[in-house]
Motif scaffolding. Structure first.
Motif, PDB file in Angstrom:
ATOM      1  N   GLU A 241       0.820  -1.212   0.000  1.00 13.85           N
ATOM      2  CA  GLU A 241       0.000   0.000   0.000  1.00 13.85           C
ATOM      3  C   GLU A 241       0.857   1.267   0.000  1.00 13.85           C
ATOM      4  OE1 GLU A 241      -3.626   2.111   2.577  1.00 13.85           O
ATOM      5  OE2 GLU A 241      -2.802   0.162   3.169  1.00 13.85           O
ATOM      6  N   HIS A 242       1.976   1.255   0.745  1.00 16.90           N
ATOM      7  CA  HIS A 242       2.784   2.462   0.899  1.00 16.90           C
ATOM      8  C   HIS A 242       4.195   2.320   0.331  1.00 16.90           C
ATOM      9  CE1 HIS A 242      -0.292   2.767   4.133  1.00 16.90           C
ATOM     10  NE2 HIS A 242      -0.348   4.020   3.714  1.00 16.90           N
ATOM     11  N   TYR A 243       4.536   1.158  -0.215  1.00 18.88           N
ATOM     12  CA  TYR A 243       5.879   0.947  -0.760  1.00 18.88           C
ATOM     13  C   TYR A 243       5.770   0.416  -2.188  1.00 18.88           C
ATOM     14  CZ  TYR A 243       8.101   1.817   3.730  1.00 18.88           C
ATOM     15  OH  TYR A 243       8.550   2.416   4.877  1.00 18.88           O
ATOM     16  N   SER A 244       6.619   0.959  -3.035  1.00 21.25           N
ATOM     17  CA  SER A 244       6.584   0.588  -4.453  1.00 21.25           C
ATOM     18  C   SER A 244       7.230  -0.770  -4.672  1.00 21.25           C
ATOM     19  CB  SER A 244       7.324   1.644  -5.276  1.00 21.25           C
ATOM     20  OG  SER A 244       8.724   1.618  -4.977  1.00 21.25           O
TER      21      SER A 244
ATOM     22  N   ARG B  95       7.617 -13.681   3.664  1.00 20.60           N
ATOM     23  CA  ARG B  95       6.321 -12.998   3.540  1.00 20.60           C
ATOM     24  C   ARG B  95       6.530 -11.501   3.705  1.00 20.60           C
ATOM     25  NH1 ARG B  95       4.136 -14.796   7.706  1.00 20.60           N
ATOM     26  NH2 ARG B  95       3.971 -12.939   9.022  1.00 20.60           N
ATOM     27  N   VAL B  96       5.870 -10.720   2.847  1.00 18.64           N
ATOM     28  CA  VAL B  96       5.990  -9.264   2.858  1.00 18.64           C
ATOM     29  C   VAL B  96       4.671  -8.646   3.285  1.00 18.64           C
ATOM     30  CG1 VAL B  96       6.507  -7.199   1.497  1.00 18.64           C
ATOM     31  CG2 VAL B  96       7.705  -9.347   1.007  1.00 18.64           C
ATOM     32  N   ASP B  97       4.702  -7.707   4.224  1.00 18.11           N
ATOM     33  CA  ASP B  97       3.528  -6.914   4.579  1.00 18.11           C
ATOM     34  C   ASP B  97       4.008  -5.602   5.184  1.00 18.11           C
ATOM     35  OD1 ASP B  97       4.401  -7.668   7.093  1.00 18.11           O
ATOM     36  OD2 ASP B  97       2.774  -9.090   7.437  1.00 18.11           O
ATOM     37  N   GLU B  98       3.120  -4.872   5.821  1.00 15.10           N
ATOM     38  CA  GLU B  98       3.471  -3.602   6.447  1.00 15.10           C
ATOM     39  C   GLU B  98       3.083  -3.635   7.920  1.00 15.10           C
ATOM     40  OE1 GLU B  98       1.968  -0.172   4.467  1.00 15.10           O
ATOM     41  OE2 GLU B  98       2.801  -0.718   2.510  1.00 15.10           O
ATOM     42  N   ALA B  99       4.033  -3.223   8.777  1.00 14.62           N
ATOM     43  CA  ALA B  99       3.732  -3.125  10.206  1.00 14.62           C
ATOM     44  C   ALA B  99       2.867  -1.904  10.478  1.00 14.62           C
ATOM     45  CB  ALA B  99       5.025  -3.068  11.011  1.00 14.62           C
ATOM     46  N   ASP B 100       3.094  -0.819   9.729  1.00 15.06           N
ATOM     47  CA  ASP B 100       2.277   0.386   9.781  1.00 15.06           C
ATOM     48  C   ASP B 100       2.532   1.162   8.502  1.00 15.06           C
ATOM     49  OD1 ASP B 100       4.659   2.072  10.200  1.00 15.06           O
ATOM     50  OD2 ASP B 100       4.636   1.308  12.246  1.00 15.06           O
ATOM     51  N   ASN B 101       1.988   2.390   8.417  1.00 20.73           N
ATOM     52  CA  ASN B 101       2.089   3.155   7.172  1.00 20.73           C
ATOM     53  C   ASN B 101       3.519   3.423   6.740  1.00 20.73           C
ATOM     54  OD1 ASN B 101      -0.664   3.208   7.305  1.00 20.73           O
ATOM     55  ND2 ASN B 101      -0.845   5.376   7.814  1.00 20.73           N
TER      56      ASN B 101
ATOM     57  N   THR C 133      20.293 -29.400  12.385  1.00 21.51           N
ATOM     58  CA  THR C 133      19.134 -28.728  11.816  1.00 21.51           C
ATOM     59  C   THR C 133      18.836 -27.470  12.621  1.00 21.51           C
ATOM     60  OG1 THR C 133      18.214 -30.845  11.100  1.00 21.51           O
ATOM     61  CG2 THR C 133      16.719 -28.958  11.171  1.00 21.51           C
ATOM     62  N   VAL C 134      18.699 -26.344  11.914  1.00 26.86           N
ATOM     63  CA  VAL C 134      18.436 -25.054  12.562  1.00 26.86           C
ATOM     64  C   VAL C 134      17.267 -24.387  11.851  1.00 26.86           C
ATOM     65  CG1 VAL C 134      19.330 -22.773  13.151  1.00 26.86           C
ATOM     66  CG2 VAL C 134      20.857 -24.771  13.216  1.00 26.86           C
ATOM     67  N   ARG C 135      16.236 -24.090  12.592  1.00 24.08           N
ATOM     68  CA  ARG C 135      15.121 -23.323  12.033  1.00 24.08           C
ATOM     69  C   ARG C 135      15.202 -21.899  12.561  1.00 24.08           C
ATOM     70  NH1 ARG C 135       8.561 -24.391  12.887  1.00 24.08           N
ATOM     71  NH2 ARG C 135       7.867 -22.552  11.706  1.00 24.08           N
ATOM     72  N   ARG C 136      15.124 -20.938  11.631  1.00 21.68           N
ATOM     73  CA  ARG C 136      15.164 -19.521  11.985  1.00 21.68           C
ATOM     74  C   ARG C 136      13.888 -18.847  11.481  1.00 21.68           C
ATOM     75  NH1 ARG C 136      20.334 -16.305  10.157  1.00 21.68           N
ATOM     76  NH2 ARG C 136      20.017 -15.203  12.137  1.00 21.68           N
ATOM     77  N   GLU C 137      13.138 -18.283  12.390  1.00 24.28           N
ATOM     78  CA  GLU C 137      11.983 -17.460  12.015  1.00 24.28           C
ATOM     79  C   GLU C 137      12.318 -16.028  12.425  1.00 24.28           C
ATOM     80  OE1 GLU C 137       7.100 -17.361  12.294  1.00 24.28           O
ATOM     81  OE2 GLU C 137       8.244 -18.583  13.712  1.00 24.28           O
ATOM     82  N   LEU C 138      12.488 -15.156  11.442  1.00 24.16           N
ATOM     83  CA  LEU C 138      12.993 -13.807  11.674  1.00 24.16           C
ATOM     84  C   LEU C 138      12.004 -12.769  11.169  1.00 24.16           C
ATOM     85  CD1 LEU C 138      16.644 -14.391  10.362  1.00 24.16           C
ATOM     86  CD2 LEU C 138      15.783 -14.728  12.691  1.00 24.16           C
ATOM     87  N   THR C 139      11.926 -11.655  11.887  1.00 28.37           N
ATOM     88  CA  THR C 139      11.075 -10.541  11.474  1.00 28.37           C
ATOM     89  C   THR C 139      11.948  -9.308  11.275  1.00 28.37           C
ATOM     90  OG1 THR C 139       9.191 -11.409  12.710  1.00 28.37           O
ATOM     91  CG2 THR C 139       9.098  -9.103  12.048  1.00 28.37           C
ATOM     92  N   PHE C 140      11.913  -8.771  10.066  1.00 29.22           N
ATOM     93  CA  PHE C 140      12.702  -7.594   9.707  1.00 29.22           C
ATOM     94  C   PHE C 140      11.765  -6.426   9.434  1.00 29.22           C
ATOM     95  CE2 PHE C 140      14.846 -11.399   8.117  1.00 29.22           C
ATOM     96  CZ  PHE C 140      16.128 -11.266   8.610  1.00 29.22           C
ATOM     97  N   GLN C 141      12.222  -5.235   9.769  1.00 28.63           N
ATOM     98  CA  GLN C 141      11.464  -4.026   9.456  1.00 28.63           C
ATOM     99  C   GLN C 141      12.356  -3.009   8.759  1.00 28.63           C
ATOM    100  OE1 GLN C 141       9.580  -2.700  13.105  1.00 28.63           O
ATOM    101  NE2 GLN C 141       7.982  -4.260  12.976  1.00 28.63           N
ATOM    102  N   PHE C 142      11.732  -2.221   7.876  1.00 27.80           N
ATOM    103  CA  PHE C 142      12.434  -1.216   7.084  1.00 27.80           C
ATOM    104  C   PHE C 142      11.633   0.079   7.069  1.00 27.80           C
ATOM    105  CE2 PHE C 142      13.511  -5.334   5.324  1.00 27.80           C
ATOM    106  CZ  PHE C 142      14.846  -5.250   4.970  1.00 27.80           C
ATOM    107  N   ASP C 143      12.339   1.206   7.113  1.00 29.71           N
ATOM    108  CA  ASP C 143      11.764   2.463   6.663  1.00 29.71           C
ATOM    109  C   ASP C 143      12.569   2.895   5.437  1.00 29.71           C
ATOM    110  OD1 ASP C 143      14.144   3.581   7.599  1.00 29.71           O
ATOM    111  OD2 ASP C 143      13.249   4.327   9.444  1.00 29.71           O
ATOM    112  N   ARG C 144      12.281   4.068   4.900  1.00 22.55           N
ATOM    113  CA  ARG C 144      12.941   4.453   3.657  1.00 22.55           C
ATOM    114  C   ARG C 144      14.417   4.798   3.849  1.00 22.55           C
ATOM    115  NH1 ARG C 144       7.565   5.427   2.762  1.00 22.55           N
ATOM    116  NH2 ARG C 144       6.850   4.644   0.732  1.00 22.55           N
ATOM    117  N   VAL C 145      14.781   5.184   5.063  1.00 25.26           N
ATOM    118  CA  VAL C 145      16.204   5.398   5.343  1.00 25.26           C
ATOM    119  C   VAL C 145      16.944   4.068   5.299  1.00 25.26           C
ATOM    120  CG1 VAL C 145      17.876   6.216   7.056  1.00 25.26           C
ATOM    121  CG2 VAL C 145      15.733   7.459   6.703  1.00 25.26           C
TER     122      VAL C 145
END
Length: 353
Positions: free
Chosen positions: A150-153, A239-245, A275-287
């Motif tokens: 919605e807010h990222y190209s 998986r890609v989504d938005e945490a907020d605007n 065997t190693v399972r990694r579930e990671l959550t990353f966040q980005f802003d435009r900077v």
């Protein structure tokens, strides 16, 4: 008959008769009309009495008049206010404060073997027994094609996915990180706001949910463990989504399988699969996107076969098999009334071990 210009009672006593000494100053009618006192109008009186004040005012139409000094002061205030707003928005001090501190939360789960840990049947092909679906290295990461949110190209999402993939390669696949203790390449991906947390976890890893370096990097103690193969088998997705605007979020969930042997072991030594399972959550802003950096905010790691009694904060602790296999004591029961053991430390049993 008397002089008509003299009063009826005659000339004043002591006067000089027709030779009146004041006769020369008597004003005729034309002189009096010309010398009539002209009273000033209200406007003219104000102009005379308050000329300076009148000349120092500026008429503002129906709003009346304002002294020039007040108008000048008002203009100065407006200019100063406008400058403050401009520089507040456009200067570095106007940039919103970016997140800092212990942002990453780490959950480490040791998976204890349910039975004796045995080496792989064929050390030359250690991954032959894996189920279908695994891919070698980056192939198994299954990085999706970027699509706009919605807010990222689309371009921005693609750049974020590329940054995440390169981070996963540096922290999960590169031998320098896995068994050589290197951390510099991974640190280049960490935003300045998290670097202090990363450095603290690297220097003194603690399983306190914030300072375990294994939340950032899959690593084994080089004094104990070596790679039996540089190949790493991987299965998982992103998986890609938005945490907020203003925040793009990417969640990854991958299982990595490593072929390990004892450090310094000769060729043909028993090989163990870790065997190693990694579930990671990353966040980005435009900077973050502009600098190709990321904020890792949540990491859940399951690793086995690892003993429940070992700390996984600094290095993973795989149970390496011998030629006959290695027996490991089953997980001990957890006493919820034992407050000497942190509540977040958990252990499970590795299925199919």
């Amino acid at each position: 008959m008397g002089d008509p210009r003299e009063p009826p009672e005659g000339p004043p006593e002591g006067g000089s008769g027709n030779e009146d000494e004041f006769r020369s100053v008597v004003f005729d009618e034309s002189f009096v009309r010309a010398a009539r006192i002209q009273e000033l109008s209200a406007r003219e009186r104000l102009a005379g009495s308050f000329g300076k004040a009148t000349r120092a005012r500026v008429r503002l139409g129906p709003l009346g008049t304002v002294p020039r000094q007040a108008l000048a002061l008002l203009l100065i205030i407006l200019v100063a206010f406008g400058a403050a707003v401009y520089f507040g928005v456009n200067s570095p001090n106007g940039v919103p404060v970016r997140p800092e501190g212990s942002q990453l939360t780490v959950s480490l789960v040791a998976l204890s073997p349910a039975s004796t840990v045995r080496p792989v049947a064929d050390p030359a092909h250690p991954f032959a027994a894996l189920p279908p679906g695994y891919g070698v290295g980056t192939t198994g990461l299954n990085t999706p094609t970027g699509a706009a949110t919605e807010h990222y190209s689309k371009v921005e999402v693609t750049k974020a996915l590329d940054t995440v993939q390169r981070y996963l390669v540096a922290s999960s696949l590169a031998p320098a990180a896995l068994v050589q203790g290197a951390t510099a390449d991974v640190r280049t991906f960490v935003t300045p706001g998290e670097q202090a947390q990363f450095d603290a976890g690297t220097a003194q890893p603690v399983d306190d949910r914030h300072h375990a370096v294994t939340g950032w990097i899959v690593r084994f103690d080089p004094a104990q463990v070596a790679l039996a193969s540089d190949t790493v088998e991987v299965v998982g997705a992103m998986r890609v989504d938005e945490a907020d605007n203003g925040t793009l979020q990417i969640t990854t969930d991958h299982t990595f399988v490593y072929a390990l042997k004892p450090a310094g072991a000769a060729a043909g030594a028993p090989v163990t699969l870790q065997t190693v399972r990694r579930e990671l959550t990353f966040q980005f802003d435009r900077v973050d996107l502009a600098t190709a950096q990321l904020r890792l905010v949540d990491a859940v790691l399951q690793a086995g076969p690892d003993p429940c009694t070992a700390s996984l904060a600094g290095f993973l602790q795989p149970v390496l098999a011998t030629a006959q296999g290695t027996a490991v004591a089953p997980p001990s029961p957890v006493d919820p009334g034992d407050h000497a053991r942190p509540a977040w430390q958990v252990c499970g049993v590795l299925a199919g071990s």
